[in-house]
Each structure stands twice: as C-alpha cells, then as structure tokens.
Design a protein around this motif. Structure first.
Motif, PDB file in Angstrom:
ATOM      1  N   MET A  90      -4.004  35.290 -43.397  1.00  0.00           N
ATOM      2  CA  MET A  90      -3.348  34.667 -42.240  1.00  0.00           C
ATOM      3  C   MET A  90      -4.026  35.065 -40.936  1.00  0.00           C
ATOM      4  O   MET A  90      -3.993  34.333 -39.958  1.00  0.00           O
ATOM      5  N   TYR A  91      -4.646  36.239 -40.928  1.00  0.00           N
ATOM      6  CA  TYR A  91      -5.244  36.755 -39.707  1.00  0.00           C
ATOM      7  C   TYR A  91      -6.626  36.163 -39.420  1.00  0.00           C
ATOM      8  O   TYR A  91      -6.954  35.890 -38.272  1.00  0.00           O
ATOM      9  N   TRP A  92      -7.459  35.999 -40.498  1.00  0.00           N
ATOM     10  CA  TRP A  92      -8.881  35.792 -40.238  1.00  0.00           C
ATOM     11  C   TRP A  92      -9.521  34.582 -40.925  1.00  0.00           C
ATOM     12  O   TRP A  92     -10.664  34.257 -40.616  1.00  0.00           O
ATOM     13  N   THR A  93      -8.883  33.941 -41.876  1.00  0.00           N
ATOM     14  CA  THR A  93      -9.600  32.979 -42.704  1.00  0.00           C
ATOM     15  C   THR A  93      -9.688  31.586 -42.089  1.00  0.00           C
ATOM     16  O   THR A  93      -8.894  31.201 -41.231  1.00  0.00           O
ATOM     17  N   SER A  94     -10.644  30.819 -42.612  1.00  0.00           N
ATOM     18  CA  SER A  94     -10.869  29.459 -42.134  1.00  0.00           C
ATOM     19  C   SER A  94      -9.645  28.581 -42.359  1.00  0.00           C
ATOM     20  O   SER A  94      -9.326  27.712 -41.537  1.00  0.00           O
ATOM     21  N   ASP A  95      -8.961  28.795 -43.488  1.00  0.00           N
ATOM     22  CA  ASP A  95      -7.783  27.976 -43.787  1.00  0.00           C
ATOM     23  C   ASP A  95      -6.693  28.142 -42.732  1.00  0.00           C
ATOM     24  O   ASP A  95      -5.907  27.212 -42.491  1.00  0.00           O
ATOM     25  N   ALA A  96      -6.623  29.328 -42.118  1.00  0.00           N
ATOM     26  CA  ALA A  96      -5.569  29.591 -41.136  1.00  0.00           C
ATOM     27  C   ALA A  96      -5.956  29.175 -39.725  1.00  0.00           C
ATOM     28  O   ALA A  96      -5.108  29.134 -38.836  1.00  0.00           O
ATOM     29  N   ALA A  97      -7.239  28.855 -39.516  1.00  0.00           N
ATOM     30  CA  ALA A  97      -7.727  28.647 -38.149  1.00  0.00           C
ATOM     31  C   ALA A  97      -7.026  27.510 -37.425  1.00  0.00           C
ATOM     32  O   ALA A  97      -6.822  27.576 -36.213  1.00  0.00           O
ATOM     33  N   ASP A  98      -6.672  26.460 -38.154  1.00  0.00           N
ATOM     34  CA  ASP A  98      -6.077  25.288 -37.506  1.00  0.00           C
ATOM     35  C   ASP A  98      -4.606  25.100 -37.832  1.00  0.00           C
ATOM     36  O   ASP A  98      -4.042  24.039 -37.558  1.00  0.00           O
ATOM     37  N   GLN A  99      -3.978  26.121 -38.403  1.00  0.00           N
ATOM     38  CA  GLN A  99      -2.561  26.048 -38.706  1.00  0.00           C
ATOM     39  C   GLN A  99      -1.759  26.489 -37.483  1.00  0.00           C
ATOM     40  O   GLN A  99      -1.782  27.665 -37.122  1.00  0.00           O
ATOM     41  N   PRO A 100      -1.057  25.583 -36.789  1.00  0.00           N
ATOM     42  CA  PRO A 100      -0.274  25.994 -35.620  1.00  0.00           C
ATOM     43  C   PRO A 100       0.700  27.118 -35.973  1.00  0.00           C
ATOM     44  O   PRO A 100       1.397  27.062 -36.978  1.00  0.00           O
ATOM     45  N   GLY A 101       0.696  28.137 -35.141  1.00  0.00           N
ATOM     46  CA  GLY A 101       1.587  29.264 -35.385  1.00  0.00           C
ATOM     47  C   GLY A 101       1.002  30.327 -36.281  1.00  0.00           C
ATOM     48  O   GLY A 101       1.648  31.343 -36.537  1.00  0.00           O
ATOM     49  N   SER A 102      -0.221  30.135 -36.802  1.00  0.00           N
ATOM     50  CA  SER A 102      -0.812  31.155 -37.665  1.00  0.00           C
ATOM     51  C   SER A 102      -1.252  32.339 -36.823  1.00  0.00           C
ATOM     52  O   SER A 102      -1.324  32.277 -35.593  1.00  0.00           O
ATOM     53  N   ARG A 103      -1.604  33.436 -37.503  1.00  0.00           N
ATOM     54  CA  ARG A 103      -2.041  34.637 -36.792  1.00  0.00           C
ATOM     55  C   ARG A 103      -3.553  34.664 -36.560  1.00  0.00           C
ATOM     56  O   ARG A 103      -4.076  35.642 -36.031  1.00  0.00           O
TER      57      ARG A 103
END
Length: 596
Positions: free
Chosen positions: A499-512
């Motif tokens: 959730m902090y660093w990965t590509s999958d989380a980069a464009d998820q609004p509200g991600s860390r």
C-alpha cells in the motif's frame, strides 16, 4: 488392521499442510509464541487494575462521520474502541496475535489458508451472537466499499468458506505470503444484521453497532465525543483484555490549535497529552506549576520500534519531480542541523532509513543476503545502492548549508535547469515553482526556512497551510506538489508495504503511496518482504527495499525520536513494565477508582 491401513493411506494422500494444521490459541509471524495457551494476561498490564473514573483527552481534528472504515469524511479519535478484531496483537512481541473474537486459529505450515473459530460467548452490544456470517460479511464489505487500503491488505484472499456457524476458512492465492493469516486476525468484525439495510459507504453520525470494550455515548461534531465502558463486555475477562480498558468514560475534546490544546491541559481541561512537538516539550511546560508541586508529571518512555519515515514527499505525478537529480537537489536544501539546533533544542535524530532505530534499517553497504536480492535488479536501481552507504545530507558545521546548495545547483544544471535573473528556469524559460501543502501551522516554522534555502537556488516554493478537511480531501485526490507525510513501521513489515510503495497503489485514491511511486524494482522487493519465510530473510529483504527507496530520493527525510513524550496529571496508576512496542495508554487506570 484394514481400517488402520486405510487411515494411513488417507493421511498419505492428504496434503501435508492439512495434516499438521491444528487449532491454536495464537499465531506468531516468525518463531514461537511468548504466551502459552493457559496465559491469563499480558505481562505489561495490571490484571487487578480497578475499573472506574474518566480519561479526558484532546483531539486536534474536527469530525463529521462515525464510520472509520470508508474513505469519506473524518472520524474522531478513539472511534475504533467499539470494534473488536478476530485476534489481538501483543505489544511485547515483534508480531504475534492471540485470540479475541476468534477462540482458535488453524493454519498449515505453508500458511496457504487459515481457519478461525469464533468464541461462543462473543456478542454484539445488542446481545446478538457474533457468527461466521459476520466475519465473511466484514471481509466482503471492507474489500468492496471500504477504504482503498483494505483492498490491498486483503488482496491475497482467494475465497472464503463458511464451515459452520462459528467457523470460517480463508484460502489464499498462490504465492508465499506468510503474513496473511495474521492480517486476517486484524480484521475488524462488523455486524451483518446491522449494516444489511444501511449504506456502508456513506458517512454517518449514527453510532454504528460494535462488540468492543466501549460504545459511543454522546458527541457533538467539532466539539467532543464520549465513549462509555460496556459493563457487560463479553471479552472483559479474556487474557488479551484483562487489565486493559479500565476507565468508565473516555472523552475527547476537539481543539483546533496545538497551543490552545497545551494551555487547556495545563488548566486541567483534560488529563493527558502525547507531545509530538519538540519546542513545546522543551519550553511549553516550563511554567506549569502542577509539575513543580507534584500534581502533574512529564515522562519519556523509550521504545524499540522502527522510527518509520517522516519527510517531505515529492508527488511524482507532477513532471517537475520525475528526474531523480531534481529530487536529490531539493534534499540538499533542507538544513536539518540548523532546524534541530534552532527549533527543536537538539531533541531529534536525523532519519537515515525508512526503518531507523531497528535492525531492519539498511546501514552500511549491502551484505551477501541483500546482494542476492539486489543483483537481479541492478539495471533498475541507482548505482549508489551498491557502492555507498546512504546518509541524508549533512550541513557543514563551519560552512553551513553553502556546500549543499552548490551540490544542489550542480544537480539541477545536469537536469537541464539554469538560473536566469535569479530565477531557476528550464529550456522553455518556465520557473521552477511548487507548493508545500501543510495541515498544521506547527510545520510552517520548519518549511519556511526550507523554502528560503530553495529561493537561494532560484526556486519559488510557497508554503500553504489549509484546514484539516481541505487537506485530507486534497491528499486523498493526490492534489498536491509536496506534503509532509509519516509512514509508521512495525518490527515485522509485510503486506502494508504494498500500500505504501507499489505501482498498483500509485493511482488508487486514498492509498498510502502518496508519492505515486511506480518502480518495478520496488515492486519486486516488496514481494520479497511479503514472502519472507523467516526472520533472517525478512530482515534482508527489508534492508534491500530500504536502500532502493532511499537512493531514489522519493522523500526528503526529516527526523525521529526514540522516546514517547507524555505529559499527564497525576491521576493515574500504570504498570511498571513497558513493553517492546512502548508505553500503553489503555493499560492505565484511575487512582480514584482504587478506593472503590
């Protein structure tokens, strides 16, 4: 004999994991559990602590919702108190959990699945039993309508099966992810019968039904919230809860300003303050007469947790920050030594790792175990990962920040920027300009000198402080250039790193993933952290990840402290033992309750 032979054939034919899985009272990430099946309480609590009294605290943010599980609205402090989880973490172990709602946990050696059996006495506050259906509902609703981090956190769950009224099995997707059973242990269990006719994904000021030690008693948005202890709390005598949650009432009053909140503490308006501002700790309590006469105390409690990372975060979604040389240049302009000496009274240590203050930090050069992970990624990571020990920029004691600024200018020129008439511009003549977005005026005194140093490079950096609601909304939408962010870390990093660093989380609004990091090397190392089969492998993978994050200059590291600073009125008893993970507020009890 034929029956015995048949049973043996069945055992041989059954998967090895299924044969050895047996119900347990707890689960450790690596190694064994500290507490046996018949333990009665954690060592860092007083099992005979009296119940009663009130704990008054301060909340420095307004709230407009009592649903803490969704990305909408702002919830008050303490809002998780009404909700129990399947298991409870022990504060004196790196990462171990013991049964709370779950009476037992079963998982095979490869941890490819986990079964939880719900305690028969587990109850909601309305008296209805907690069932397997509630557990299944909780996972489903959090993954589909909860905050984005739940989708990442529970992404490894492939399917869920109801094995009985009180038994649930979670089967995981292929891959090595030994943490998943413990992650499911942290699942907040929500009542299906309560939510089935309500909109879970909308803010609400109706107190939701829970099963925890407290329920919401009264509140007024923007002013206060009060939690009352559930006298017939179903888990009050369980070993994980014994000696904890001792106050009859916990009240949070809202203060919009930290200085006002401090003065309110000294005036007796509330009881206890965790102080996170060094200046206030050094000077703000000097005239508090209650400390001099013994009516209040100031305490520092050491902890052994990783410091995590607090720093200025570049939003890589902005083209301005995509060049690594630009990010390193701006890091050279932050003068920690001056800041610590002049603003913090020397109380802080410069952060040089995302896991500082622990064995997880990538200190020195990579060792053999780390190189085994890093070598296949050599083409994707900065060369300095292999050749230099990372250290955040240090100010020369004699020359000040001038050598750092010269280094910064050289990097900026390499990246295509030049100074024209005192302005740093690119080839198109556009000035280097960005905004540092803050949520608290307390950081203005740090950020304004930083902006002044940037101005010496020809950069127009403005500092803007907005109200908490606007700040939260902008950060959730990644609508910022630079912010100050904190990523907490544990002694056992795992799935949260995705959730902090990965590509999958980069464009998820509200991600860390605030910075918008998209780096295949980081993705690969996060996978190694999650899949680590033992403590040695976990340490190596975490150190390798740490190095790659640091040398990409995604963050300008700030500072940390190895102590928890607490100012409190002398109204409370507390255990003598401070566990590995630091001081435990909910192990306190009211002295006024001792005479009852």
């Amino acid at each position: 004999m034929r029956q015995v032979f048949a049973v043996c054939l069945l055992l041989l034919a059954a998967p090895f994991s299924a044969v050895l899985a047996a119900p347990q009272h707890g689960l450790a990430m690596h190694g064994g559990l500290k507490y046996p099946a018949d333990f009665t309480h954690f060592d860092y609590v007083n099992p005979a602590a009296p119940k009663g009294g009130i704990l008054r605290l301060a909340d420095q943010g307004p709230f407009d919702s009592l649903n803490p599980f969704i990305p909408k609205g702002q919830s008050p402090d303490g809002v998780s108190l009404p909700f129990d989880t399947l298991m409870e973490s022990a504060a004196d172990e790196p990462f171990s959990e013991y049964g709370l709602i779950a009476e037992t946990v079963e998982t095979p050696p490869d941890r490819s699945w986990v079964i939880f059996t719900v305690r028969p006495q587990a109850r909601w506050h309305d008296g209805q039993p907690i069932t397997a259906d509630d557990v299944i509902f909780s996972l489903d609703i959090l993954r589909t309508k909860g905050a984005p981090h739940y989708r990442f956190y529970y992404a490894g769950v492939d399917r869920v099966e109801k094995l009985g009224e009180r038994r649930v099995k979670f089967t995981f997707k292929p891959g090595d992810n030994r943490e998943l059973p413990l992650i499911l242990g942290q699942l907040p269990v929500l009542p299906k019968h309560y939510w089935q006719d309500k909109a879970f994904d909308e803010t609400t000021l109706t107190p939701p039904l829970g099963s925890g030690p407290y329920r919401i008693a009264a509140f007024e948005p923007g002013r206060f919230i009060t939690y009352e202890r559930v006298k017939d709390y179903w888990a009050k005598d369980l070993p994980t809860q014994k000696g904890r949650y001792n106050f009859d009432t916990i009240r949070y009053d809202v203060y919009r300003d930290g200085t006002v909140a401090l003065e309110a503490l000294k005036a007796g308006e509330y009881d206890l303050r965790l102080e996170n501002e060094a200046k206030k700790w050094a000077t703000g309590y000097a005239n508090w007469d209650a400390v001099k006469n013994g009516g209040a105390v100031l305490r520092e409690f050491r902890h052994n947790l990783p410091s995590g990372m607090q720093g200025y975060v570049f939003n890589l979604r902005r083209p301005l920050f995509t060049d690594i040389r630009v990010r390193e240049a701006l890091a050279q302009a932050f003068d920690f030594e001056w800041t610590n000496r002049n603003l913090f009274y020397g109380q802080y240590t410069r952060t040089n790792s995302y896991f500082d203050n622990s064995e997880l930090a990538g200190k020195g050069l990579p060792d053999a175990a780390e190189l085994k992970l890093l070598e296949p990624l050599r083409a994707q990571v900065p060369p300095s990962v292999f050749t230099r020990a990372y250290e955040s920029p240090v100010t020369d004691p004699d020359l000040g920040n001038r050598p750092n600024l010269r280094r910064a200018m050289a990097l900026l020129e390499q990246a295509g920027w030049q100074v024209v008439d005192g302005r740093l511009v690119n080839a198109d003549g556009q000035q280097f300009r960005f905004e540092i977005l803050l949520s608290s005026p307390a950081f203005e005194r740090v950020s304004l000198p930083f902006a002044h140093n940037l101005k010496r490079l020809g950069i127009d950096a403005t500092v803007r402080t907005v109200d908490p609601t606007q700040y939260v909304n902008r950060v959730r939408a990644f609508d910022f250039d630079m912010i100050v962010q904190v990523w907490g870390q544990s002694l056992s990093p795992g799935n949260e790193q995705s959730m902090y660093w990965t590509s999958d989380a980069a464009d998820q609004p509200g991600s860390r993933n605030m910075g918008g990091i998209r780096n295949p090397a980081v993705d690969a190392l996060v996978d190694k952290v999650i899949a680590a089969p033992d403590r040695v492998a976990l340490v190596a993978a975490t150190r390798a990840l740490d190095r790659v994050l640091l040398w990409n200059w995604y963050v300008i590291p700030q500072w940390h402290s190895p102590v928890i600073r607490v100012a409190l009125w002398d109204k409370f008893g507390q255990p003598d033992t401070i566990p590995l993970q630091g001081w435990q507020m909910f192990a306190l009890w009211a002295k006024s309750a001792e005479v009852k």
